[in-house]
Design a protein around this motif. Sequence first.
Motif, PDB file in Angstrom:
ATOM      1  N   LEU A  64      37.850  73.120  41.815  1.00 16.25           N
ATOM      2  CA  LEU A  64      38.032  72.313  40.608  1.00 16.25           C
ATOM      3  C   LEU A  64      39.502  72.050  40.316  1.00 16.25           C
ATOM      4  O   LEU A  64      39.845  71.423  39.315  1.00 16.25           O
ATOM      5  CB  LEU A  64      37.383  73.025  39.408  1.00 16.25           C
ATOM      6  CG  LEU A  64      35.861  73.232  39.487  1.00 16.25           C
ATOM      7  CD1 LEU A  64      35.379  74.134  38.359  1.00 16.25           C
ATOM      8  CD2 LEU A  64      35.132  71.886  39.447  1.00 16.25           C
ATOM      9  N   GLY A  65      40.384  72.583  41.195  1.00 17.24           N
ATOM     10  CA  GLY A  65      41.812  72.344  41.039  1.00 17.24           C
ATOM     11  C   GLY A  65      42.503  73.247  40.034  1.00 17.24           C
ATOM     12  O   GLY A  65      43.595  72.914  39.537  1.00 17.24           O
ATOM     13  N   LEU A  66      41.893  74.404  39.747  1.00 14.23           N
ATOM     14  CA  LEU A  66      42.441  75.284  38.704  1.00 14.23           C
ATOM     15  C   LEU A  66      43.362  76.374  39.241  1.00 14.23           C
ATOM     16  O   LEU A  66      43.929  77.140  38.455  1.00 14.23           O
ATOM     17  CB  LEU A  66      41.283  75.928  37.926  1.00 14.23           C
ATOM     18  CG  LEU A  66      40.388  74.974  37.126  1.00 14.23           C
ATOM     19  CD1 LEU A  66      39.230  75.740  36.493  1.00 14.23           C
ATOM     20  CD2 LEU A  66      41.198  74.256  36.050  1.00 14.23           C
ATOM     21  N   GLU A  67      43.517  76.481  40.566  1.00 13.78           N
ATOM     22  CA  GLU A  67      44.320  77.579  41.104  1.00 13.78           C
ATOM     23  C   GLU A  67      45.769  77.557  40.615  1.00 13.78           C
ATOM     24  O   GLU A  67      46.286  78.617  40.200  1.00 13.78           O
ATOM     25  CB  GLU A  67      44.274  77.585  42.632  1.00 13.78           C
ATOM     26  CG  GLU A  67      45.033  78.766  43.227  1.00 13.78           C
ATOM     27  CD  GLU A  67      44.940  78.836  44.750  1.00 13.78           C
ATOM     28  OE1 GLU A  67      45.416  79.842  45.310  1.00 13.78           O
ATOM     29  OE2 GLU A  67      44.406  77.891  45.360  1.00 13.78           O
ATOM     30  N   PRO A  68      46.473  76.415  40.632  1.00 14.68           N
ATOM     31  CA  PRO A  68      47.863  76.424  40.139  1.00 14.68           C
ATOM     32  C   PRO A  68      47.956  76.892  38.688  1.00 14.68           C
ATOM     33  O   PRO A  68      48.872  77.630  38.326  1.00 14.68           O
ATOM     34  CB  PRO A  68      48.301  74.957  40.288  1.00 14.68           C
ATOM     35  CG  PRO A  68      47.409  74.405  41.351  1.00 14.68           C
ATOM     36  CD  PRO A  68      46.100  75.075  41.150  1.00 14.68           C
ATOM     37  N   HIS A  69      47.009  76.462  37.860  1.00 21.58           N
ATOM     38  CA  HIS A  69      47.007  76.862  36.452  1.00 21.58           C
ATOM     39  C   HIS A  69      46.747  78.366  36.321  1.00 21.58           C
ATOM     40  O   HIS A  69      47.361  79.035  35.483  1.00 21.58           O
ATOM     41  CB  HIS A  69      45.944  76.070  35.688  1.00 21.58           C
ATOM     42  CG  HIS A  69      46.123  74.586  35.767  1.00 21.58           C
ATOM     43  ND1 HIS A  69      47.139  73.920  35.115  1.00 21.58           N
ATOM     44  CD2 HIS A  69      45.420  73.634  36.451  1.00 21.58           C
ATOM     45  CE1 HIS A  69      47.063  72.626  35.377  1.00 21.58           C
ATOM     46  NE2 HIS A  69      46.018  72.418  36.203  1.00 21.58           N
ATOM     47  N   ALA A  70      45.840  78.898  37.162  1.00 22.04           N
ATOM     48  CA  ALA A  70      45.537  80.329  37.118  1.00 22.04           C
ATOM     49  C   ALA A  70      46.756  81.153  37.508  1.00 22.04           C
ATOM     50  O   ALA A  70      47.061  82.178  36.889  1.00 22.04           O
ATOM     51  CB  ALA A  70      44.359  80.650  38.043  1.00 22.04           C
TER      52      ALA A  70
END
Length: 802
Positions: free
Chosen positions: A198-204
């Motif tokens: 979902l593309g959330l890795e950088p934010h995590a």
Amino acid sequence: MEKQVKITRKRKLEEKEDAKPRKKLARTVEPTKSKPRTVKEIKLKTKSQSVSAKTEKILLQPSSTISDEKADATEGSVDLWDESIVLAQVEKIPEKLAKNLVSLLSEGCTLPFIARYRKTAVDNLMPDRLQELYETYQNVIQLKKKAKSVIETLKKSKKLTLDVEKSILNARNLSELDLVYAPLKSHSLSLSERAKKLGLEPHARNALNGNYIDVETLCTKSNDELSNVDKVEAHITHIVADIIHKDPRVLEKIRSLKEETKFTIVSSRTKSSMKETKDSGQRKIESKSDPETYKIYFDWKCPSHFVKSYQTLALNRGEDEKILSVKVVVPDWFYNNLERFCITLWNGIFWIKKGLSDAYSRLIKPWLSRQVRSELTVAAQKEAIKTFTTNLEKYLLTEPIKNRRIAGLDPGFKAGCKVGIINHNGDKLETFTLHPDLRRKNENDPAASYLKSQLKNHMVELIGLGNGTACRETETWLKEYRISEDIPVIIVPEQGASIYSISKEAQKEHPNMDPNLISALSIARRVLDPLGELIKVEPKHLGVGMYQHDIPTKMLETALDSTVEQIVSLVGVDINTASLAMLRRISGLNESKAKKILDYRLKNEGFSSRGEILKVTSIGKITYQQCVGFLKILGGPEPLDATIIHPESYTVAKSFAKKIGVNINEMSQLNFPALVEQKTSSINIDRISEDLQTDVGTLELIISAFKQKSYEENIIRFVKPVYSLSVQVKEQLKEGMTLTGVVRNVVPFGCFVDCGVGENGLIHKSKLGASSTPRLGDRVEVTVIAFPQPKRLQFKLERILD
């Protein structure tokens, strides 16, 4: 909606507070560069002790799926593990010793060969310690293969990231490797992988590092997975949990905390074991055992470090039979310490707590429970194997009675008494079945007359009577008809004889023969050659040790082979008389090569020298080197062929004999060992080994071989009364009654005694008094103490008779 906005604002304030600079805190998600600390940290071979510059550069890049080019640079990293260095670290032994052992094993050397002929290279380690090192070495190889396989599998499924690979390469054992690999092995995406999609890795990663993220802005109505704040937070939490639990520093901390933590093992009775059938109203037992057998564990708890090996095996069996439910209690102390450690690695306290809580409940805690149970089971299995091999070694070294014609009797009621008569070489002379009248005395019992005539015709000198069903009645019958008046009777443990009689090996040895008669022949041979006969039986059926049916068959077979090899190292084997079962367990040989030796022996009427072994098909130089020292040639032209001295040391042995003034051609004379003892009592072994240009270990082996007495015909020294004559069945026993019997099994909590009543009784270690635990085969005098049914017989030791 208003409530959701308030919660979001509150979290923003918390995140801003968490984002403030903190002293001594790591600033990135990736592990900081530091010197490896783990016990099995990967080390490369001597020319390059650290990862190459190219590989190091790759490992320090942000986490992402490894491209094919980068994968090529790292996929060989597993192959560069140095097994000897890892072995030295795990077993805490010098690297030189580990390298020597690995080198010898790589050359094809077996443990018995190393223990006898290369012991100087391994610091004179005892065989049992060598076995431990070998098992650890095998585990290292297995871990290496598994790690390589996992990396290749994850690469194909495009789930291999640099962080994952580094965690795999830092795993210390298969269990730790499973902790990393388990969430990724499914064909479906794991929770963290779904979140990353979902593309959330950088934010995590930003959140974990203490940077502010606006969760609300990540919500979108176009994707149901990101439709609200709670779902987005859950996805970010899964990614953070994945990062935390795979971090090598966290894994190292989990290891150290596990060693310091006091776990508790708790067991209770399962509800299913108390179900009642509708038809009978009786308890429905959905297991192999009576649930009452496990009564002590129905409400039981114990610190894991105090759990005895036999308790672990009992819990495991009860759990397998669905009678017991077993759990591991992990104290809160573990989680609290792990949380404090993680806060020192990253800055985002709020997300650390959420991520660690998720990782702990889903991954770390279940893994801890499995690991604690696994370690207890492995330790218990090792103790059970040790108990098994200790008993087995004593059992296999039962004194043989050579050069006798022996009748083996396998007693029974309905099936009759099976008789097998053998000559002094163990060859079958006669087999038949008798039907004696054991219930009442018949003066003209035809069975007694027939047995007397057969014993006389074959000039039988000894009777071996199996100790199973109808043993006592048959013993009395032999006395009443004066059959045993002139022929001594030995009570022989018959455990496994029936199982062996229906085995493929027995059918090959005795084609088309009634298995009952094979059993009688086996009993006779157990008197003539206990070692040669007992090794034919599956180890779990030998009746020694504890919970041997719960130990993996492979472990028992390995223990049997190892024990036999050690015993062979002590006594050696005559290649011209050894059976297939014996030869295939010789160092360096297997079943195929043993058959080739037997074929050559039959075709050429035996071997006249050790050198002739090289003429056997499939016996090359390496195999010859490994096996020849354990195979003896009796009566050949070379006297040293009848000793444990390896042919590679014959020159040294002859020079030493000349130096001390003895003639090796006189080795078979009775006074030779005493003469060598006299000649070597005051020598300087270090100086002589230097003079002969050999090592001390080799010279000590030569002296030991010179002192070894040549085989003397055994006399019947232990044909003594075994059982009390007044008691023959369990129902005749009364509390306080004194009996005599034989120790058939020794276990950590006591020993089991056969008093001839159809069931072995237990002498608990608390009932040994001032005496030490009797050894297998000892004759003892015991007193019957109270034994509530259906508990097993309970005895108190009075004295050891032998």
